[in-house]
Design an enzyme around this catalytic site. Structure first.
Site, PDB file in Angstrom:
ATOM      1  N   LYS A   1       0.845  -1.184   0.000  1.00  0.00           N
ATOM      2  CA  LYS A   1       0.000   0.000   0.000  1.00  0.00           C
ATOM      3  C   LYS A   1       0.888   1.244   0.000  1.00  0.00           C
ATOM      4  O   LYS A   1       1.962   1.258   0.633  1.00  0.00           O
ATOM      5  CB  LYS A   1      -0.895  -0.036   1.238  1.00  0.00           C
ATOM      6  CG  LYS A   1      -1.974   1.023   1.325  1.00  0.00           C
ATOM      7  CD  LYS A   1      -2.822   0.764   2.571  1.00  0.00           C
ATOM      8  CE  LYS A   1      -3.923   1.787   2.766  1.00  0.00           C
ATOM      9  NZ  LYS A   1      -4.717   1.488   3.980  1.00  0.00           N
TER      10      LYS A   1
ATOM     11  N   SER B   1      -9.470   1.304   3.198  1.00  0.00           N
ATOM     12  CA  SER B   1      -8.638   2.141   2.358  1.00  0.00           C
ATOM     13  C   SER B   1      -7.579   1.366   1.580  1.00  0.00           C
ATOM     14  O   SER B   1      -6.915   1.916   0.695  1.00  0.00           O
ATOM     15  CB  SER B   1      -7.950   3.213   3.215  1.00  0.00           C
ATOM     16  OG  SER B   1      -7.076   2.625   4.161  1.00  0.00           O
TER      17      SER B   1
ATOM     18  N   SER C   1      -9.564  -1.098   7.383  1.00  0.00           N
ATOM     19  CA  SER C   1      -9.013  -0.885   6.041  1.00  0.00           C
ATOM     20  C   SER C   1      -8.239  -2.050   5.455  1.00  0.00           C
ATOM     21  O   SER C   1      -7.930  -2.045   4.271  1.00  0.00           O
ATOM     22  CB  SER C   1      -8.122   0.371   6.033  1.00  0.00           C
ATOM     23  OG  SER C   1      -8.909   1.518   6.203  1.00  0.00           O
TER      24      SER C   1
END
Length: 548
Positions: free
Chosen positions: A128, A202, A226
């Site tokens: 990420k 996310s 997330s």
């Protein structure tokens, strides 16, 4: 390569950053794609498909010589080329690691000389874009940090590289780990099971990339769900570890009271194998001080297909009722657990906590972001914003899409203003919540599990199916932030599919540092229901079979 300046810092165009054909990978990918048709592979009776192979399968193929790390990287790069910006255009990859193939060759040579470093030797990983990498940009998906190169790798990235894993790419995310599943630097991310729907956030780029088999393993981060939302929405496994089991050093903070990195993969086995590497004490993160004393030596040792026999599991039905088809999948999973020998009992979280927990969460989360983001911004170049107030001011200067593809993210940038106005960590509301509210949640959840002698509490990770891209959610509230308010671990396992083919996942919430128990229970259910499926939009390419 054309560059443009934003905030005084040069950065590559978004199209160039996301292009899967760059640098030394260029010629190889052209040859690969020419030889690999985008159609389901056939004739693989002697091996497993790339998407089905676990880390253990791949290591076995490495040992027999039927596969190399270099070839494995080639296979994943070919899939990124076929499906990320072309085909379904999932829009997950922000930057490829131009050194990935060279690193794979080095690791192959090292294996031949002295054997593998660990079970992750030669295994490609995607990260990420809020996880620091000194050799690739880390921007939290924001044009406001475009081109930012951190001073060093995050602790967990160093652990992965030291174990022989190959960082293949940085992937798209909800900007600064909050708001809609898009970023101002990369745009909207698509769900590979249905590109009109969201992969959830996310860590949506990690979830979609792993589901689409763009890498073997992925790292997400979790502050309020997330890792877990994208795991369930993309039909993969994922773990939000106990707070402190995995270092937060080098992760762009959202709220350190809740933040943690977490492993995401297509199988529970691979989640466990990755946790072995990234868990541990880090002097730069005081929360990890108890980690070595509490963590397992080898989490894969607890992967027992019979682990549900004799287990006692609580069912939190308060978090059902938002979607009849999701509930049907849950009930089927519950029945499978009973048939495996588990005892299931209904449990209830106090209704007042369910109603209040959103406010409790934002009381901590918004103030901590305002307080903690300047500490991170101080570690990067002088031309970048140095406070939340400066992020707000810079965001108001970006009112249209630029020539490189970056553009406004009004939903997230409006949230900047709410965070800026939220108050300080010295406020009595924050102090009361930190010193009394969070311990209260821990005591309630621990008491619930102890009073019923529970090994875990299960609930639908998302009580309704993924929303459409750009749309809002619906249905009953998710329970995911209870794990963040308490700091407790939560494992997601694919549970099945409703009529529209969008995945449904089940959460196993446990006591602190009970990852070994949760992984055992989740593995047992995974083996029974076998609910992971290749997304229809990203079928196998020819030549992807892994022979052991």
């Amino acid at each position: 390569m054309r560059t443009t300046a934003l905030g005084g810092v040069e950065h590559r165009s978004v199209a160039a950053r996301r292009s899967p054909i760059r640098g030394q990978a260029s010629g190889l990918l052209i040859a690969l794609v020419a030889g690999l048709a985008v159609e389901p592979s056939v004739g693989h009776a002697q091996g497993r498909s790339l998407s089905e192979a676990t880390v253990a399968d791949i290591q076995a193929a490495f040992e027999t010589g039927s596969l190399t790390a270099e070839r494995l990287v080639e296979l994943y790069l070919a899939r990124i080329d076929a499906y990320d910006q072309q085909g379904p255009a999932l829009n997950t990859v922000l930057w490829l690691n131009d050194n990935a193939l060279a690193r794979a060759r080095e690791l192959d040579a090292e294996r031949a000389r002295s054997g593998p470093r660990s079970p992750l030797h030669g295994i490609p990983v995607v990260l990420k874009d809020n996880v620091d990498t000194a050799d690739m940009p880390t921007t939290a998906g924001s044009v406001l940090l475009a081109g930012s190169l951190p001073p060093d790798d995050a602790f967990l990235v160093r652990r992965l590289r030291d174990a022989g894993a190959i960082v293949l790419a940085k992937v798209n995310m909800s900007e600064f780990a909050s708001g809609p599943t898009m970023s101002s630097i990369g745009g909207w991310i698509r769900n590979p099971h249905d590109v009109d729907h969201s992969p959830s956030g996310s860590s949506g780029g990690t979830g979609a990339a792993i589901a689409a088999s763009f890498a073997q393993l992925g790292i997400g981060t979790d502050t309020g769900g997330s890792v877990r939302g994208p795991s369930t929405s993309n039909g993969i496994a994922g773990l939000k570890p106990t707070l402190g089991l995995v270092s937060r050093d080098g992760i762009i903070p959202l709220a350190l009271s809740f933040d943690t990195g977490g492993p995401m993969a297509r199988s529970v086995h691979d989640v466990a194998a990755m946790l072995n590497v990234i868990a541990g004490t880090d002097r730069a993160d005081p929360a990890t001080a108890p980690a070595d004393a509490r963590r397992a030596v080898d989490y894969t040792a607890f992967l027992d297909a019979g682990a549900l026999a004799g287990a006692r599991i609580g069912v939190a039905r308060q978090f059902m009722g938002g979607d009849q088809e999701v509930d049907w999948v849950m009930e089927a999973a519950f029945q499978s657990m009973r048939e495996a020998g588990a005892t299931l009992v209904d449990v209830r979280v106090p209704q007042w906590l369910i109603e209040a927990r959103g406010d409790w969460y934002t009381t901590i989360r918004w103030r901590e972001f305002r307080q903690q983001i300047p500490e991170y911004l101080a570690t990067i170049g002088p031309d970048y914003p140095k406070s939340l107030a400066e992020l707000v001011a810079r965001s108001q200067e970006v009112v249209a899409r630029d020539e490189d593809g970056g553009g406004p993210n009004p939903s997230r940038w409006s949230l900047f203003q709410q965070e800026q106005a939220s108050g300080m960590v010295t406020d009595h509301e924050y102090v009361a919540m930190k010193e009394h509210g969070l311990p209260l949640v821990r005591t309630l959840l621990s008491g619930l599990m102890e009073s019923e002698a529970l090994d875990a509490v299960v609930y639908p990770t998302s009580p309704s199916r993924p929303s459409r891209v750009g749309g809002g959610g619906g249905g009953a509230p998710s329970a995911t932030n209870l794990a963040n308010l308490s700091g407790y671990p939560d494992l997601i396992v694919p549970a099945g599919f409703p009529s529209d083919g969008l995945p449904v996942g089940i959460s196993f919430l446990g006591r602190p540092f009970s990852e070994s128990t949760l992984l055992g229970l989740g593995y047992a259910l995974e083996q029974r229901v076998d609910a992971r499926r290749d997304p229809a939009t990203t079928p196998p390419l020819q030549g992807e079979s892994i022979s052991r």
